[in-house]
Every structure is written in C-alpha cells, then in structure tokens.
Design a protein around this motif. Structure first.
Motif: not given
Ligand SMILES: Nc1ncnc2c1ncn2[C@@H]1O[C@H](COP(=O)(O)OP(=O)(O)O)[C@@H](O)[C@H]1O
Ligand SMILES: [Mg+2]
Lengths: 227, 257
Positions: A78-92
C-alpha cells in the motif's frame, strides 16, 4: 460423524495447484537470492562499517525482526501504491520478502563474520590485500560456511512464510488454494494438498541448499570436517 | 646497528639502514609499552629481538609493519614511513613480509591458493605465473608435494613453512617473524628454523622475535635485548653474548652477572 474425503476437484484443478507452487518457487528463489545479497552487504556494514552504517543496519534489523511479515508486506504494497507507483502484487511481494530475508540474513551472516578471527584479517592485510578482497576472499566464504545450517533453515522458513503474500493476491500456492476452496467448498482437502506441496517444496529446497553447500565449500566436501 | 640503552645512543645510525626506528613511544591506553625505542637494520642483517614476555617485542614488530600506530618517534622501513595512520600502505606491503606465531593461513583455501591469492589479487600475476611462483617457494621450504593440501592436513611446522612461503612469494625486501616457532614441538621447530636459516644465508633482511636462544646466537648477526619497553642492550651477536653489559641481560641469558 465420519468425514468423507472428496478429492474429485483435483481432476481439473491440479494444474492450478502446480502453477501456484511454481509461482511460490519463483517468488521465493528471487527473494532468497536478493535477500542474501542485501543481508550479506548489511552484515559487512554492520561488522566493519562506521558508526553510522552500523546504526542504520541495526535499526533495519530490529524493525524487521519485531514486526510481522504480513504487516511489512502491507506497508510495502500500500505504501508504494500510495506514492503513485503501480507495482504488481508479485513485485511487491518480492520486495517485502527481500526486505524481510535481508534482515534475518544480516543477523545470521553477522555471527559468521564475527567468528572470523582478527588474525585472519591481519594476515590478509600483511599480504597487501585490499579491504574488499579480504572480505570477499578471506572472510565471507568461511563465515558463510559456519552459519550455513542456520541460513538454509531461515530460507526454508521464508519460503513457507511466503504464503502470506496471498493476502495481497500474489497468485502463489496459498492464494490458489484460497480460490479453489471457495469454489469447491472442500477446504480441508484443499489445504491438505497445499500442505503436502509445501512439504515437498521444503524437501526440494533443503536438498538444493545441501547441494549448493557442497559446491561452495570445497574444503568441507573433500575433508568432511567443520571449519 | 645503532642502539641505545636507557636512552644513550651508542653508535651512529647507518646510512644504508633499511629499517630505522627512532625514539618510538607506544601506549596501549595508559600502559607505555615502547619507551623510546631506536634501532637500525641494514640490508642483509638478521636481527634477533629477545627479552622477557611482555617487554614489548611483538609490539615493536607490529609497529614496524604498521599494524599498530605509535604516539611518538619515527619508523622508516624500506623508505616508507609508518606508525601514523594508513599512509603508504600498499607500498609498505609490497616490501615487507610478516609471519606470525599462529601461522594465520586461510583455512578454507588450499596451500596453493593461500600462496597465489595475493599474487593474483595484489600483484596482478597471471594464474599460470602465480602457480609457478607458488611451486617455487613451496619447493624452497621443502613442501612441493603439499600444493593441494588444506592447512588442517598439515603439521604445525608445515603450516608455518607454508606461511613463510606465502610471504616469500611476494618477494619482500624485509621479513618480520614474531615467535614463529613458539607454538611448535621441538622437532617441528627445527624444520622451520632451517628454512629461516636458509633465508638468512640467501641474504634476506630478517627481524625476528624469538625465544630460541641457541638459534639466535648461531644465525643472527645482530641481537636486540628488550626490557621494560626499551632496547636495553643491542649489538653484534657474539659481542653481546660474550660480554653482557647489564645485569638484566646477563640474568636473561643465564650467566648471572
Ligand atoms: N592490543 C593490546 N592492548 C593492550 N595491551 C597490549 C596489547 N598488546 C600488548 N599489550 C601489552 O603490551 C605489553 C607488551 O606486549 P608484547 O609486545 O606482546 O610483549 P612481548 O612480545 O615482548 O611478549 C604487555 O604488557 C602486553 O600486555
Ligand atoms: Mg610477543
């Protein structure tokens, strides 16, 4: 009250289980490799670094060892997502697992590195070896050899713990099982199969770690003695 | 060799000294371990440093090789100034070899790799050249057949000879030996001393801390007796042993002045 087992869903669902297991392997092998790298570098900084790097690494290790992997993973996801970077669940998932494995590797490798006596460093110094060459050629391999059992166990644990990545819907083994059991209502059977697959993976991992150890630690393979 | 006993300079320093130690003071915390030590070593000298345990012999050797910093004085070895920080380290390492009491071989590497490691990493020799040099120095210490052994497969005496060979392979100008036979049984001591005697005969400049009095008397051309962190007595071996000037030295060598 006899429970009637019913594994009939396996007939058309077995490829899904294997795909899930395969993703677990991919996620965890990547995380173990990168986590080992991160942890080894941090361990070196922890033992030989200056006050600042020691403290930073120390804080990293303490934070990770005192929070649940699940929470770490949510924070990464969620942290990376809230920074506006979209990563797949696998990469996260891999990022979270690397951060987690790195911290535990740091502690284990630190013990190994600290077991290398100062006289070994002095001998290397007197031969003119640079600090870097000394760490790479004189310190790390014997250090790793000494803590290798602990390291292997930790990595098997990480593989098992990767099941929490199903919570951010990385499509690994446990996630696949969650889907199948909600489709088929055969929860008990589904998780028995998942357990069997995890056990098989653990054995495969242990075997591979043993093999890797034999390739890495030539002296030990030839003489069979502890360092 | 110039030396001072209790601060008195008894001879002019030699111009061609490869090792010059001047008024060196070294503390470990509050403890003054070296208290104004001076000595010179000429090329080709074999200098034996003797004295009671705790008199500062190892510390002096370690200071010469930059392993310990000094607080006062000056040490120049093969033209490199050492003792204050890390300056000139690579140059110093190229010219000075050191062998320790505990051998300090790398246990996870073969004898061959122990020797070739610095040759390939530091001296940038090719693998073949490094291997050839390893063979040559191992032959010199009588262990040509142990190339592929691991340190733990060797006796203490053999390990120490490998350690000497490892240092020798880098062709140093000066070699420092710190009680290299103290951990060995008498019969293993002999083989190590023989290697060192050969080196001395070959003209290697050597400084050794030793408890082997007979060996020091026979092979060293200069002897330094250390006491309480000072060079108490020093000079050509024969002179020193035949007429001790201080009661401490006389007592040490057992003549009871
Ligand atoms: N690293 C150290 N820290 C503190 N004291 C030391 C250290 N090394 C040596 N000493 C002390 O310095 C003195 C001289 O030691 P050393 O040079 O090893 O003597 P020697 O080699 O003649 O036996 C001893 O009192 C010893 O305890
Ligand atoms: Mg000593």
């Amino acid at each position: 009250m006899a429970y009637k087992f019913n594994f009939s869903f396996l007939a058309d669902r077995w490829p899904a289980f294997l795909e899930g297991a395969w993703l677990t392997v991919q996620l965890t092998v990547t995380s173990i490799a990168l986590g080992f790298l991160v942890g080894t570098i941090c361990a070196v900084l922890r033992v030989y670094g200056n006050g600042l790097t020691r403290r930073i690494v120390g804080a990293y290790v303490e934070i990770i060892r005192n929070t649940p992997l699940l929470v770490q993973m949510f924070i990464v996801y969620f942290g990376i997502a809230s920074l506006g970077v979209k990563l797949s669940a696998e990469v996260s998932a891999v990022i979270a697992l690397v951060i987690n494995a790195g911290a535990y590797t740091t502690e284990i490798m630190r013990a190994g590195i600290e077991s290398i006596s100062k006289t070994q460093l002095e001998a290397a110094d007197c031969l003119g070896l640079s600090r870097f060459d000394t760490i790479v050629h004189v310190v790390l391999l014997p250090a790793m050899e000494r803590v290798y059992p602990a390291l292997s166990s930790q990595f098997v644990l990480l593989m098992l713990a990767s099941s929490v990545t199903s919570q951010i819907s990385a499509e690994e083994l446990t996630a696949v099982a969650n889907v199948i059991q909600s489709d088929t209502y055969r929860s008990f059977e589904v998780y028995l199969i998942v357990a069997a697959l995890y056990i098989s993976l653990s054995f495969v991992y242990r075997f591979l770690f043993t093999l890797t150890g034999m390739i890495l630690f030539v002296r030990r393979r030839k003489l069979g003695t502890a360092l | 060799m110039a030396f001072d006993a209790n601060g008195a300079v008894l001879a002019e320093p030699q111009g061609d000294a490869v090792v010059k130690v001047r008024d060196v003071v070294k503390f470990f915390g509050q403890l003054k371990v070296l208290d104004g030590v001076s000595l010179d070593v000429k090329a080709g000298d074999m200098v034996a440093i003797i004295g009671r345990s705790g008199s500062g012999k190892s510390t002096l050797l370690r200071c010469m090789n930059g392993l310990e910093d000094i607080q006062e004085g000056k040490i120049v070895i093969c033209g490199h100034e050492v003792g204050y920080g890390q300056s000139n380290r690579a140059d110093l390492r190229r010219d000075v070899g050191m062998v320790f009491q505990s051998y300090n071989l790398f246990p996870h590497l073969t004898v061959q790799r122990n020797i070739t490691l610095a040759l390939t990493l530091v001296k940038k020799k090719s693998k073949a050249e490094a291997q050839r040099l390893a063979e040559q120095v191992l032959d010199q210490v009588g262990l040509a057949d142990k190339m592929l052994s691991y340190p733990e497969q060797l006796s203490g005496g053999q390990q120490q000879r490998v350690a000497i060979a490892r240092s020798l392979a880098l062709s140093p100008q000066v070699m420092l030996f710190d009680e290299v036979t103290s951990a060995l049984d008498p019969e293993l001591t002999v083989e190590v001393l023989r290697v060192m005697e050969d080196l001395a005969k070959g003209g290697m400049t050597m400084i050794l801390v030793t408890h082997e009095m007979a060996f020091a008397q026979r092979v060293a051309n200069q002897v330094v007796f250390m006491h309480k962190g000072k060079v108490w007595e020093a000079g050509p071996t024969r002179e020193l042993f035949s007429s001790p000037k201080t009661s401490e030295f006389a007592q040490f060598i057992g003549t009871g002045l």
